[in-house]
Design a protein around this motif. Structure first.
Motif, PDB file in Angstrom:
ATOM      1  N   ARG A   1       0.871  -1.247  -0.005  1.00  0.00           N
ATOM      2  CA  ARG A   1      -0.093   0.008  -0.035  1.00  0.00           C
ATOM      3  C   ARG A   1       0.855   1.266   0.030  1.00  0.00           C
ATOM      4  NH1 ARG A   1      -5.718  -0.401   2.342  1.00  0.00           N
ATOM      5  NH2 ARG A   1      -6.007  -2.563   1.856  1.00  0.00           N
ATOM      6  N   GLY A   2       1.829   1.367   0.927  1.00  0.00           N
ATOM      7  CA  GLY A   2       2.779   2.365   0.867  1.00  0.00           C
ATOM      8  C   GLY A   2       3.580   2.543  -0.625  1.00  0.00           C
ATOM      9  N   LYS A   3       3.915   1.509  -1.061  1.00  0.00           N
ATOM     10  CA  LYS A   3       4.636   1.629  -2.446  1.00  0.00           C
ATOM     11  C   LYS A   3       3.460   2.231  -3.632  1.00  0.00           C
ATOM     12  CE  LYS A   3       6.873  -1.263  -5.983  1.00  0.00           C
ATOM     13  NZ  LYS A   3       7.464  -2.842  -6.270  1.00  0.00           N
TER      14      LYS A   3
ATOM     15  N   ALA B   1      -2.612   0.911  -8.997  1.00  0.00           N
ATOM     16  CA  ALA B   1      -1.199   1.605  -8.764  1.00  0.00           C
ATOM     17  C   ALA B   1      -0.102   0.735  -8.753  1.00  0.00           C
ATOM     18  CB  ALA B   1      -1.419   2.538  -7.622  1.00  0.00           C
ATOM     19  N   LEU B   2      -0.015  -0.456  -8.184  1.00  0.00           N
ATOM     20  CA  LEU B   2       0.864  -1.348  -8.350  1.00  0.00           C
ATOM     21  C   LEU B   2       1.317  -1.639  -9.871  1.00  0.00           C
ATOM     22  CD1 LEU B   2       0.469  -3.288  -5.232  1.00  0.00           C
ATOM     23  CD2 LEU B   2       2.307  -1.502  -5.653  1.00  0.00           C
TER      24      LEU B   2
ATOM     25  N   ASP C   1       4.467  -3.732 -10.739  1.00  0.00           N
ATOM     26  CA  ASP C   1       4.640  -4.728  -9.425  1.00  0.00           C
ATOM     27  C   ASP C   1       3.493  -5.465  -9.996  1.00  0.00           C
ATOM     28  OD1 ASP C   1       5.071  -6.132  -7.581  1.00  0.00           O
ATOM     29  OD2 ASP C   1       5.165  -4.610  -6.053  1.00  0.00           O
ATOM     30  N   PRO C   2       3.140  -6.352 -10.704  1.00  0.00           N
ATOM     31  CA  PRO C   2       2.018  -7.104 -10.871  1.00  0.00           C
ATOM     32  C   PRO C   2       1.897  -8.242  -9.801  1.00  0.00           C
ATOM     33  CG  PRO C   2       3.804  -7.916 -12.613  1.00  0.00           C
ATOM     34  CD  PRO C   2       4.243  -6.548 -11.958  1.00  0.00           C
ATOM     35  N   LEU C   3       3.012  -8.805  -9.064  1.00  0.00           N
ATOM     36  CA  LEU C   3       2.858  -9.628  -8.327  1.00  0.00           C
ATOM     37  C   LEU C   3       2.224  -8.995  -6.917  1.00  0.00           C
ATOM     38  CD1 LEU C   3       6.054 -11.724  -8.932  1.00  0.00           C
ATOM     39  CD2 LEU C   3       3.521 -12.082  -9.509  1.00  0.00           C
TER      40      LEU C   3
END
Length: 326
Positions: free
Chosen positions: A177-179, A233-234, A239-241
């Protein structure tokens, strides 16, 4: 009002930033402020078993982590600067971590403290962890050390919870979540949708709090919507994983929602899990034949699986519906 501080307990700027936040809070009126500590990892390559920091500056991976903690400075320059700043904040005279330690379990303990006793207990645990690492020279990746820290901070069940694996999924999701929120620095202060990166002076933190109080808390989205947006957002930051980790509860509880399924298909496609992506996309196209993007992604998935003949009709139809897809 709540302020969240995203920070890593092995980053000295977190301890310095904590003192500056405390001074900012002491010097303000207005509504009470709840401080909540959230995890961030400045050194994700730190070994599971701590190693002495004596040789840290010769380790290429460690040097890179230190550069990220202080952009524009060499690790040696940063070390001297941090020591000066720590002394100015009253964190001396003995200062400096002895161990290069993973902060994962410490973050678990901190998250569990918030659940068990609220912000006050969490703050006591944070202070004890930081003092142990930077002042007492202890190895905060050691479960026994963390158990003693927890006991001393008034959280006697903390050690047993760590041994039982509690907090693993919670910390993993908080890091994601932070990322997704764009946290890139330890510490980062977030209040009412406003953010301040770095261990800024107390005056700057106080200004953030005034602005946040004036802005008011933003309307909180339903948990499912918020989770979906973080997952998207990921994907945007490749960052799909991580996106799939956040989507897992949605797939279990809202697996029929086309938005959830399409985002999962995108994440599977981006992480080369083509069979899973294809299965979802074929069902989406069957349910909504006029969904141009689902057809486009299905065609590309089939192409990557080495099935150009099966891909072609979907790609042609997608391009016919949306010429930009051609």
């Amino acid at each position: 009002m709540r302020i969240e501080v995203w920070a890593d307990v092995v980053c000295p700027w977190m301890y310095i930033g904590k003192r500056r936040l405390e001074r900012a809070l002491a010097g303000r009126g207005g509504e009470p402020v709840e401080v909540v500590w959230r995890p961030y990892r400045t050194d994700p390559t730190a070994p599971a078993e701590a190693t002495p920091r004596a040789g840290l500056l010769t380790d290429p991976d460690a040097r890179e982590a230190l550069r990220e903690c202080a952009p524009g400075l060499t690790p040696e320059e940063n070390r001297d600067r941090v020591a000066d700043e720590a002394r100015a904040e009253g964190l001396g005279p003995r200062w400096g971590a002895v161990w290069r330690a993973s902060s994962h379990d410490a973050h678990r303990l901190i998250a569990l403290a918030l659940d068990a006793g609220g912000a006050r207990l969490q703050d006591a645990v944070v202070e004890a962890v930081l003092r142990a690492h930077f002042v007492e020279g202890l190895d905060i990746s050691d479960r026994e050390v963390l158990g003693r820290i927890s006991d001393g901070a008034g959280f006697p069940s903390g050690g047993a919870l760590l041994d039982d694996g509690a907090g693993e999924e919670q910390v993993r999701e908080l890091l994601l979540r932070g990322k997704a929120m764009g946290v890139r620095t330890s510490p980062t202060y977030v209040a009412a949708g406003l953010a301040l990166a770095g261990a800024q002076p107390a005056e700057s933190i106080a200004a953030l709090l005034r602005d946040a109080e004036a802005a008011g808390e933003p309307r909180r989205l339903p948990e499912e919507v918020e989770r979906l947006r973080y997952a998207e957002a990921l994907l945007d930051v490749r960052d799909p994983l991580g996106a799939l980790t956040l989507l897992r509860p949605l797939l279990a509880g809202h697996g029929d929602d086309p938005n959830v399924r399409l985002l999962a298909a995108r994440a599977y496609y981006a992480s080369a899990q083509l069979g899973r992506a294809r299965g979802i996309l074929e069902q989406l196209v069957a349910d909504a034949p006029d969904d141009a993007y689902a057809r486009l992604l299905l065609g590309r998935t089939l192409e990557r699986q080495g099935l150009p003949a099966e891909a072609a009709p979907h790609l042609r139809m997608a391009a016919a519906m949306v010429p930009d897809y051609g």
